[in-house]
Scaffold this active site. Sequence first.
Site, mmCIF file in Angstrom:
data_model
loop_
_atom_site.group_PDB
_atom_site.id
_atom_site.type_symbol
_atom_site.label_atom_id
_atom_site.label_comp_id
_atom_site.label_asym_id
_atom_site.label_seq_id
_atom_site.Cartn_x
_atom_site.Cartn_y
_atom_site.Cartn_z
ATOM 1 N N LYS A 163 30.789 4.459 -32.933
ATOM 2 C CA LYS A 163 31.662 4.980 -31.823
ATOM 3 C C LYS A 163 32.061 3.730 -31.168
ATOM 4 O O LYS A 163 33.285 3.692 -30.517
ATOM 5 C CB LYS A 163 30.860 5.919 -30.845
ATOM 6 C CG LYS A 163 30.537 7.185 -31.736
ATOM 7 C CD LYS A 163 31.578 7.803 -31.896
ATOM 8 C CE LYS A 163 31.374 9.384 -32.590
ATOM 9 N NZ LYS A 163 32.678 10.146 -33.082
ATOM 10 N N TYR B 213 25.243 5.748 -35.098
ATOM 11 C CA TYR B 213 26.402 6.676 -34.248
ATOM 12 C C TYR B 213 26.967 5.821 -33.360
ATOM 13 O O TYR B 213 28.069 5.737 -33.134
ATOM 14 C CB TYR B 213 25.709 7.763 -33.733
ATOM 15 C CG TYR B 213 26.543 8.804 -33.024
ATOM 16 C CD1 TYR B 213 27.305 9.757 -33.673
ATOM 17 C CD2 TYR B 213 26.522 8.786 -31.503
ATOM 18 C CE1 TYR B 213 28.379 10.656 -32.949
ATOM 19 C CE2 TYR B 213 27.638 9.686 -30.881
ATOM 20 C CZ TYR B 213 28.361 10.632 -31.643
ATOM 21 O OH TYR B 213 29.201 11.262 -31.015
#
Length: 264
Positions: free
Chosen positions: A163, A159
Amino acid sequence: MAVQYDLSGKTALVTGAASGLGKEIALQYARAGANVGVADLNVQAAENTVSEIRAAGGSALALTMDVTDQAAVNAGTDKLAETFGGIDILVSNAGVQIIDPIDKLAFADWKKMLAIHLDGAFLTTQAALKHMYADKRGGTVIYMGSVHSHEASPLKAPYVTAKHGLLGLCRVLAKEGAAYNVRSHVICPGFVKTPLVEKQIPEQAREKGISEEEVVKNIMLGNTVDGEFTTTADIAHLACFLAAFPTNVFTGQSFLAGHGWGMK
């Protein structure tokens, strides 16, 4: 929060728009006058969002879209452009979360996370640019990042990696898109109490051996200045502000929205 924006005559594609942040952004765009493409894997939920928009007098189209499938992305994007005469705004919002330490993370989960967040952002951007670049129509591309676009947290390697990657894609698009009047932004929310975040609370409690209350107070909100969750309305209004802003002065920039978490 009574804030007014004018997106009349604009057409927006919002991915992951059947629930959570995506749905709130779709609803806010429709209230601002935009035609909204509600793109999601959950067909029925997308249709429900469209019905809600139409019941309030807005204009919307449900699109079945797996953002990791190039053919599906292109078909859905082209259908939206054909229906409303072009595309002016893309919000690449579709995402999932998997909690695991690096040494235990399955490679398949790593690939799934990067495919949805990064491949999805690339494919939807490429599909939208076909219409934004045509005759230098221009447009706004917004990526849904996170405070984790700038900071790391344990148990979230794919993640955080994805990002961070969105910052790079946004910045390259800002430079390439300028000649076509296309601008790009990354919205970086703190923890927003969506179903995605609520699912993490018991997962993190189990992984760390602490209570769910401690997860919320110390992990999710511990770096905020006021112990408050960011709301879906906060992010939807920011997405409207960026889409409606009259110049390209903010292109290539990321916007932290997390009650002081990650202040730069």
